[in-house]
Design a protein around this motif. Structure first.
Motif, PDB file in Angstrom:
ATOM      1  N   ASP A 190       0.824  -1.205   0.000  1.00  0.00           N
ATOM      2  CA  ASP A 190       0.000   0.000   0.000  1.00  0.00           C
ATOM      3  C   ASP A 190       0.863   1.261   0.000  1.00  0.00           C
ATOM      4  N   GLN A 191       1.854   1.297   0.865  1.00  0.00           N
ATOM      5  CA  GLN A 191       2.670   2.498   0.998  1.00  0.00           C
ATOM      6  C   GLN A 191       3.611   2.707  -0.192  1.00  0.00           C
ATOM      7  N   LYS A 194       1.644   4.194  -2.977  1.00  0.00           N
ATOM      8  CA  LYS A 194       1.369   5.616  -2.727  1.00  0.00           C
ATOM      9  C   LYS A 194       2.600   6.487  -2.965  1.00  0.00           C
ATOM     10  N   ASN A 204       2.609   9.297  -5.775  1.00  0.00           N
ATOM     11  CA  ASN A 204       2.860  10.675  -5.357  1.00  0.00           C
ATOM     12  C   ASN A 204       4.060  11.277  -6.088  1.00  0.00           C
ATOM     13  N   PRO A 258      -5.661  10.074  -9.094  1.00  0.00           N
ATOM     14  CA  PRO A 258      -5.152  10.330  -7.736  1.00  0.00           C
ATOM     15  C   PRO A 258      -5.616  11.668  -7.153  1.00  0.00           C
ATOM     16  N   ASP A 267      -1.569   6.807   6.896  1.00  0.00           N
ATOM     17  CA  ASP A 267      -2.120   7.879   6.063  1.00  0.00           C
ATOM     18  C   ASP A 267      -2.367   9.139   6.877  1.00  0.00           C
ATOM     19  N   TRP A 278       0.841  11.091   5.867  1.00  0.00           N
ATOM     20  CA  TRP A 278       0.370  11.667   4.609  1.00  0.00           C
ATOM     21  C   TRP A 278      -0.606  12.823   4.834  1.00  0.00           C
ATOM     22  N   SER A 299      -5.449  10.715   3.096  1.00  0.00           N
ATOM     23  CA  SER A 299      -5.266   9.488   2.335  1.00  0.00           C
ATOM     24  C   SER A 299      -5.037   9.812   0.870  1.00  0.00           C
ATOM     25  N   LEU A 300      -3.995   9.230   0.289  1.00  0.00           N
ATOM     26  CA  LEU A 300      -3.764   9.359  -1.148  1.00  0.00           C
ATOM     27  C   LEU A 300      -4.617   8.289  -1.823  1.00  0.00           C
ATOM     28  N   TYR A 351      -6.583   6.816  -5.187  1.00  0.00           N
ATOM     29  CA  TYR A 351      -6.196   6.873  -6.598  1.00  0.00           C
ATOM     30  C   TYR A 351      -7.071   6.055  -7.538  1.00  0.00           C
ATOM     31  N   ASP A 408      -8.394   3.650  -2.205  1.00  0.00           N
ATOM     32  CA  ASP A 408      -7.032   3.139  -2.354  1.00  0.00           C
ATOM     33  C   ASP A 408      -6.983   1.674  -1.928  1.00  0.00           C
TER      34      ASP A 408
END
Length: 176
Positions: A19-20, A23, A27, A46, A113, A117, A120-121, A123, A133
């Motif tokens: 997941d990370q 992202k 990003n 995104p 997140d 972050w 939350s990103l 997308y 996500d």
């Protein structure tokens, strides 16, 4: 720690890492890109959800970051405690380990997140309804597995009743 529990925690680590990493890549390389995945339903689009949760965003509740962090921390602790309790009560159970890996991964990703972050990103856009996500997929896989297990009358899950809920509450209170 039992071998199955080690596999479960390795799975959690891998799911969170996937997941990370996704992202971070989005990003850094693809944040300004948009394209269809399965038109007209799914699109790569995104965006940052700075409302910290779907409920907060959809209902415009205005609940802040630190309240959301607190909620996720409390929920993560309860998820962990429930997993420990179920392992103690029923021993190793593959479906519970899999469900735990997905829900705990989703909770950890949600916490990351919010803390790192600042939201939350998200997308993957589901047409015009909402954007999500991989963390959201993990949580929904957990929900799907619970429903499927209940439909198929999983032996361990069918034993969860009011008495077990009371016993779990006592178990958690003893830990405090």
């Amino acid at each position: 720690m039992k071998t199955q529990n080690k596999k479960t925690y390795i799975s959690v680590f891998i799911l969170v890492a996937i997941d990370q990493i996704i992202k971070i890549v989005i990003n850094n390389k693809f944040f300004d890109k948009k394209f269809p995945i399965l038109p007209p339903l799914l699109y790569f689009d995104p965006m940052f959800n700075r409302d910290y949760s779907w409920f907060n965003s959809m209902l415009q509740l205005g609940v802040g970051k630190y309240i959301h962090i607190l909620i996720v921390v409390i929920m993560s602790i309860l998820i962990y405690q429930l997993y420990q309790y179920l392992n103690k009560q029923f021993g190793d159970n593959k479906i519970i380990n899999i469900m735990y890996a997905f829900i705990f991964s989703g909770a950890i990703c949600s916490l990351i997140d919010k803390v790192f972050w600042n939201g939350s990103l998200d997308y993957i856009s589901l047409n015009v309804f909402f954007t999500f996500d991989l963390k959201d997929v993990y949580i929904n896989v957990f929900i799907g597995l619970v429903i499927l297990s209940l439909i198929l009358k999983n032996k361990v899950l069918s034993q969860i009743d009011d008495d077990i809920v009371k016993d779990f509450t006592k178990y958690v209170l003893r830990k405090l």
